[in-house]
Design a protein around this motif. Structure first.
Motif, mmCIF file in Angstrom:
data_model
loop_
_atom_site.group_PDB
_atom_site.id
_atom_site.type_symbol
_atom_site.label_atom_id
_atom_site.label_comp_id
_atom_site.label_asym_id
_atom_site.label_seq_id
_atom_site.Cartn_x
_atom_site.Cartn_y
_atom_site.Cartn_z
ATOM 1 N N MET A 54 -1.535 21.112 68.583
ATOM 2 C CA MET A 54 -1.656 19.935 67.260
ATOM 3 C C MET A 54 -2.755 20.777 66.640
ATOM 4 N N LYS A 55 -3.731 21.692 67.042
ATOM 5 C CA LYS A 55 -4.530 22.549 66.420
ATOM 6 C C LYS A 55 -4.314 23.480 65.823
ATOM 7 N N LYS A 56 -2.747 24.368 65.652
ATOM 8 C CA LYS A 56 -1.977 24.753 64.794
ATOM 9 C C LYS A 56 -1.415 24.001 63.729
ATOM 10 N N ARG A 57 -0.895 22.883 63.817
ATOM 11 C CA ARG A 57 -0.071 21.941 63.144
ATOM 12 C C ARG A 57 -1.767 21.700 61.703
ATOM 13 N N LEU A 58 -2.541 21.282 62.551
ATOM 14 C CA LEU A 58 -3.707 20.905 61.526
ATOM 15 C C LEU A 58 -4.093 21.862 60.679
ATOM 16 N N THR B 178 -1.505 12.293 60.087
ATOM 17 C CA THR B 178 -2.370 13.152 59.017
ATOM 18 C C THR B 178 -2.507 12.000 57.937
ATOM 19 N N GLU B 179 -1.951 10.615 57.602
ATOM 20 C CA GLU B 179 -2.779 9.630 56.928
ATOM 21 C C GLU B 179 -4.130 9.342 57.147
ATOM 22 N N TYR B 180 -4.638 8.936 58.510
ATOM 23 C CA TYR B 180 -5.947 8.734 59.229
ATOM 24 C C TYR B 180 -6.605 9.568 59.106
ATOM 25 N N LEU B 181 -6.587 10.870 58.704
ATOM 26 C CA LEU B 181 -7.638 11.787 58.155
ATOM 27 C C LEU B 181 -6.749 12.469 56.450
ATOM 28 N N LYS B 182 -6.550 11.842 55.519
ATOM 29 C CA LYS B 182 -6.089 11.917 54.482
ATOM 30 C C LYS B 182 -7.583 12.396 53.899
ATOM 31 N N GLY C 152 -4.547 22.916 56.219
ATOM 32 C CA GLY C 152 -4.970 22.574 55.473
ATOM 33 C C GLY C 152 -6.994 22.349 56.024
ATOM 34 N N LYS C 153 -6.487 21.754 57.706
ATOM 35 C CA LYS C 153 -8.081 20.988 58.011
ATOM 36 C C LYS C 153 -7.912 22.232 59.290
ATOM 37 N N GLN C 154 -9.532 22.061 59.443
ATOM 38 C CA GLN C 154 -10.558 22.987 59.687
ATOM 39 C C GLN C 154 -10.866 22.073 61.662
ATOM 40 N N VAL C 155 -10.183 22.578 61.760
ATOM 41 C CA VAL C 155 -10.132 22.248 64.372
ATOM 42 C C VAL C 155 -11.361 22.718 64.402
#
Length: 222
Positions: free
Chosen positions: A45-49, A13-17, A53-56
């Motif tokens: 992982m899709k579910k966790r992201l 998540t730090e990479y994807l902040k 609030g991330k969009q996969v």
């Protein structure tokens, strides 16, 4: 097989902040076998992201992620999603992640830590087997690699510190040279132990290494 495991979610998540739209890419070979990059892991992982609030936008598990031509073919299947994405999160090994990165113009972040080249003892249990040192001595050591299995990578017999057959550096590991002796005895090749091995030519492991079979001559040497 290349053994890998998922990075901590906090590191990912730090990479994807600063990223909102993500594409996930796994690998149907080693990472799937290690349960670090197969379809099941990407769905989780899709579910966790998405929970943070991330969009996969898409996820794929290519036949193999470390083959330049094959990954180029597979990435074309999700070209539109990649063009819209802020980043790709790769759940292949380090080689696969770099191969993917060569193909796109957005950041490619590793979701896995690549650990070692190893053998599958059973499902979910792996052991390091090869250091890819460039000069294989397995023909003289009964098929047991002293460079990898010995904590000191000794080429000419044990250090003398083993106790009850265990390594003095890590008592959880068997002494590689005791294993080699027993194996050579079984094979009737104990005389191999008196052959002095020269120090390794570490120029053969100068990084990065390359192999071009098209440039090899008939003798198998470049």
């Amino acid at each position: 097989m290349i053994i890998s495991q998922n990075k901590p979610f906090e590191e990912i998540t730090e990479y994807l902040k600063d990223c909102e739209k993500i594409v996930l890419i796994g690998c149907a070979q080693c990472a799937t076998a290690c349960k670090s990059g197969g379809e099941e892991e990407l769905i989780a992982m899709k579910k966790r992201l998405e929970e943070i609030g991330k969009q996969v936008l898409a996820f794929i598990v290519p036949e193999t992620s470390c083959n330049y031509l094959l990954i180029r073919r597979d990435l074309k299947k999700i070209k539109d999603e990649i063009n819209e994405a802020d980043a790709i999160l790769s759940f292949a090994c380090g080689d696969g992640t770099q191969t993917i990165a060569k193909q796109v113009k957005i950041p490619v972040y590793p979701g896995n830590d690549t650990l070692f080249v190893g053998e599958v003892e059973r499902v979910g249990q792996y052991s390091e087997a090869c250091r890819t040192c460039g000069e294989c001595v397995l023909g003289l050591t009964g098929g047991i690699c002293p460079v990898t299995r010995c904590a000191k990578s000794l080429l000419n017999g044990p250090c003398g510190g083993a106790k009850d057959g265990k390594c003095e550096v890590n008592p959880e590991n068997d002494c590689a040279w005791i294993l080699i002796y027993k194996r050579l005895k079984e094979l009737g090749q104990v005389e191999n132990l008196i052959q002095i091995q020269q120090p390794k030519d570490y120029s053969k492991t100068t990084y990065p290494r390359n192999l071009n079979l098209r440039e090899k001559d008939g003798g198998g040497r470049q």
